[in-house]
Scaffold this motif. Sequence first.
Motif, mmCIF file in Angstrom:
data_model
loop_
_atom_site.group_PDB
_atom_site.id
_atom_site.type_symbol
_atom_site.label_atom_id
_atom_site.label_comp_id
_atom_site.label_asym_id
_atom_site.label_seq_id
_atom_site.Cartn_x
_atom_site.Cartn_y
_atom_site.Cartn_z
ATOM 1 N N ASN A 32 -6.573 -7.845 -6.718
ATOM 2 C CA ASN A 32 -6.717 -6.390 -6.873
ATOM 3 C C ASN A 32 -7.727 -5.906 -5.834
ATOM 4 O O ASN A 32 -8.934 -5.913 -6.059
ATOM 5 N N ASN A 33 -7.193 -5.495 -4.696
ATOM 6 C CA ASN A 33 -8.055 -5.122 -3.564
ATOM 7 C C ASN A 33 -8.027 -3.629 -3.238
ATOM 8 O O ASN A 33 -8.994 -3.108 -2.682
ATOM 9 N N ALA A 34 -6.931 -2.939 -3.565
ATOM 10 C CA ALA A 34 -6.818 -1.518 -3.174
ATOM 11 C C ALA A 34 -8.062 -0.767 -3.637
ATOM 12 O O ALA A 34 -8.553 -0.967 -4.750
ATOM 13 N N SER A 71 0.886 -1.168 0.000
ATOM 14 C CA SER A 71 0.000 0.000 0.000
ATOM 15 C C SER A 71 0.921 1.215 0.000
ATOM 16 O O SER A 71 2.143 1.050 -0.082
ATOM 17 N N ARG A 72 0.361 2.410 0.143
ATOM 18 C CA ARG A 72 1.237 3.594 0.135
ATOM 19 C C ARG A 72 1.774 3.902 1.526
ATOM 20 O O ARG A 72 2.739 4.638 1.662
ATOM 21 N N THR A 73 1.150 3.345 2.567
ATOM 22 C CA THR A 73 1.531 3.725 3.935
ATOM 23 C C THR A 73 2.462 2.681 4.533
ATOM 24 O O THR A 73 2.020 1.599 4.968
ATOM 25 N N GLU A 74 3.764 3.017 4.572
ATOM 26 C CA GLU A 74 4.776 2.043 4.987
ATOM 27 C C GLU A 74 4.515 1.514 6.397
ATOM 28 O O GLU A 74 4.655 0.311 6.654
ATOM 29 N N ASP A 99 -17.037 -3.751 7.861
ATOM 30 C CA ASP A 99 -16.666 -2.725 8.850
ATOM 31 C C ASP A 99 -15.172 -2.377 8.740
ATOM 32 O O ASP A 99 -14.327 -3.021 9.359
ATOM 33 N N THR A 100 -14.878 -1.368 7.921
ATOM 34 C CA THR A 100 -13.486 -0.916 7.757
ATOM 35 C C THR A 100 -13.459 0.615 7.710
ATOM 36 O O THR A 100 -14.506 1.272 7.682
ATOM 37 N N ALA A 101 -12.234 1.142 7.576
ATOM 38 C CA ALA A 101 -12.034 2.601 7.548
ATOM 39 C C ALA A 101 -12.588 3.244 6.279
ATOM 40 O O ALA A 101 -12.694 4.478 6.213
ATOM 41 N N GLY A 126 -19.561 8.346 -7.829
ATOM 42 C CA GLY A 126 -18.185 8.081 -8.283
ATOM 43 C C GLY A 126 -17.755 6.670 -7.935
ATOM 44 O O GLY A 126 -17.089 5.992 -8.732
ATOM 45 N N TYR A 127 -18.127 6.213 -6.749
ATOM 46 C CA TYR A 127 -17.724 4.867 -6.305
ATOM 47 C C TYR A 127 -18.372 3.814 -7.211
ATOM 48 O O TYR A 127 -17.690 2.916 -7.716
ATOM 49 N N CYS A 128 -19.699 3.934 -7.436
ATOM 50 C CA CYS A 128 -20.373 2.964 -8.311
ATOM 51 C C CYS A 128 -19.783 3.001 -9.720
ATOM 52 O O CYS A 128 -19.533 1.948 -10.321
HETATM 53 N N1 LIG Z 1 -15.576 -2.035 3.349
HETATM 54 C C1 LIG Z 1 -16.618 -2.305 2.571
HETATM 55 O O1 LIG Z 1 -17.783 -2.183 2.973
HETATM 56 C C2 LIG Z 1 -16.394 -2.816 1.164
HETATM 57 C C3 LIG Z 1 -17.468 -3.410 0.492
HETATM 58 C C4 LIG Z 1 -17.276 -3.859 -0.814
HETATM 59 C C5 LIG Z 1 -16.053 -3.727 -1.414
HETATM 60 N N2 LIG Z 1 -15.015 -3.138 -0.739
HETATM 61 C C6 LIG Z 1 -13.749 -3.012 -1.438
HETATM 62 O O2 LIG Z 1 -12.769 -3.724 -0.705
HETATM 63 C C7 LIG Z 1 -11.476 -3.153 -0.944
HETATM 64 C C8 LIG Z 1 -10.804 -2.865 0.381
HETATM 65 O O3 LIG Z 1 -11.571 -1.890 1.060
HETATM 66 P P1 LIG Z 1 -11.499 -1.649 2.638
HETATM 67 O O4 LIG Z 1 -12.885 -1.519 3.092
HETATM 68 O O5 LIG Z 1 -10.611 -2.623 3.269
HETATM 69 O O6 LIG Z 1 -10.855 -0.159 2.658
HETATM 70 P P2 LIG Z 1 -9.704 0.490 3.548
HETATM 71 O O7 LIG Z 1 -9.758 -0.047 4.923
HETATM 72 O O8 LIG Z 1 -9.819 1.955 3.345
HETATM 73 O O9 LIG Z 1 -8.369 -0.046 2.841
HETATM 74 C C9 LIG Z 1 -8.036 0.360 1.549
HETATM 75 C C10 LIG Z 1 -6.619 -0.094 1.242
HETATM 76 O O10 LIG Z 1 -6.292 0.341 -0.088
HETATM 77 C C11 LIG Z 1 -5.055 1.044 -0.044
HETATM 78 N N3 LIG Z 1 -4.940 2.034 -1.096
HETATM 79 C C12 LIG Z 1 -5.731 3.117 -1.345
HETATM 80 N N4 LIG Z 1 -5.232 3.835 -2.356
HETATM 81 C C13 LIG Z 1 -4.102 3.197 -2.778
HETATM 82 C C14 LIG Z 1 -3.142 3.459 -3.780
HETATM 83 N N5 LIG Z 1 -3.230 4.520 -4.600
HETATM 84 N N6 LIG Z 1 -2.107 2.597 -3.915
HETATM 85 C C15 LIG Z 1 -1.996 1.528 -3.092
HETATM 86 N N7 LIG Z 1 -2.875 1.216 -2.133
HETATM 87 C C16 LIG Z 1 -3.912 2.067 -1.982
HETATM 88 C C17 LIG Z 1 -5.044 1.673 1.339
HETATM 89 O O11 LIG Z 1 -3.714 2.013 1.753
HETATM 90 P P3 LIG Z 1 -3.042 3.478 1.544
HETATM 91 O O12 LIG Z 1 -4.136 4.491 1.619
HETATM 92 O O13 LIG Z 1 -2.066 3.522 2.662
HETATM 93 O O14 LIG Z 1 -2.375 3.410 0.223
HETATM 94 C C18 LIG Z 1 -5.591 0.533 2.178
HETATM 95 O O15 LIG Z 1 -4.578 -0.387 2.504
HETATM 96 C C19 LIG Z 1 -11.738 -1.905 -1.801
HETATM 97 O O16 LIG Z 1 -11.534 -2.205 -3.153
HETATM 98 C C20 LIG Z 1 -13.201 -1.601 -1.528
HETATM 99 O O17 LIG Z 1 -13.791 -0.869 -2.567
HETATM 100 C C21 LIG Z 1 -15.160 -2.686 0.541
#
Ligand SMILES: NC(=O)c1ccc[n+]([C@@H]2O[C@H](COP(=O)([O-])OP(=O)(O)OC[C@H]3O[C@@H](n4cnc5c(N)ncnc54)[C@H](OP(=O)(O)O)[C@@H]3O)[C@@H](O)[C@H]2O)c1
Length: 237
Positions: free
Chosen positions: A89-91, A37-40, A189-191, A154-156
Amino acid sequence: MSDIKKKIIWVTGSGRGIGRAIALELGRRGAHVVVSSRTEEEIKTVEREAEKSESQLFARVCDVTDEKSVNDLQQAVRSHWGPIDVLVNNAGLGIFKKIMQTNLDEWERMMAVNARSAFLCTRAVLPDMIERRDGHIINVVSVAGRQPYYNCGGYCASKYAMLGFTEVLRMETRKHGIRVTAFLPGATDTAIWGSATVDRSKMMQPEQVAQSLADICCAPASAMIEEVVLRPMGGDL
Ligand SMILES: NC(=O)c1ccc[n+]([C@@H]2O[C@H](COP(=O)([O-])OP(=O)(O)OC[C@H]3O[C@@H](n4cnc5c(N)ncnc54)[C@H](OP(=O)(O)O)[C@@H]3O)[C@@H](O)[C@H]2O)c1
């Protein structure tokens, strides 16, 4: 189930949230996991957590919207362990606002992190997969890649784009022996939710989502899981 021990699996955006949980789960199941990710500080924390279960992790900073950063990571993994077997591909990025309140920068950032990144990372790993006639690409889309939600213009849009990309990728790479899976979780439940007013008690936990994704990785390679939709019980998220 197929054995993922020592399989080289790159999970993008794995410093926190769903990606972190996936990386730790795959590590426990014996895979060699690339955490980025970007945050070391966050990826180093994941690396330290994984040491407790003696998992093999390779943690590197990578901005998945940047072509050079993506290609440099792919090369670094290749030199360290060898070619990548599975790409997750999760980011992702969610900025939840009405369309009229979404500015151009927010729109472009979501398109870049959610759609362009999948294209760049996929292109980086595909040549090795095609040459070896083996590989698996799992795109973490969202239920928002299939149906509309308020405050998610935008997200959709970015997740619909990612799902379209996933489906064409599957058509183009199947003949090369590569599996492509669209993974569509519901609310977790995430950030990513930031300060949005949502009922987190009805959401899934990242660890539950990670179990399902890890099961997809472990499915027999002789068949392809094309799509998995995972929703929390109760509620409508
Ligand atoms: N939480 C939900 O309800 C939910 C539901 C459906 C799908 N999703 C999908 O699941 C995936 C993970 O989401 P999450 O809920 O775990 O979100 P999260 O807690 O915000 O984590 C997102 C991750 O993506 C990384 N990221 C963001 N921009 C980046 C970049 N430019 N380069 C590299 N890494 C980057 C972030 O790290 P840095 O910012 O440090 O780079 C972080 O590690 C996403 O694709 C999200 O759309 C989430």
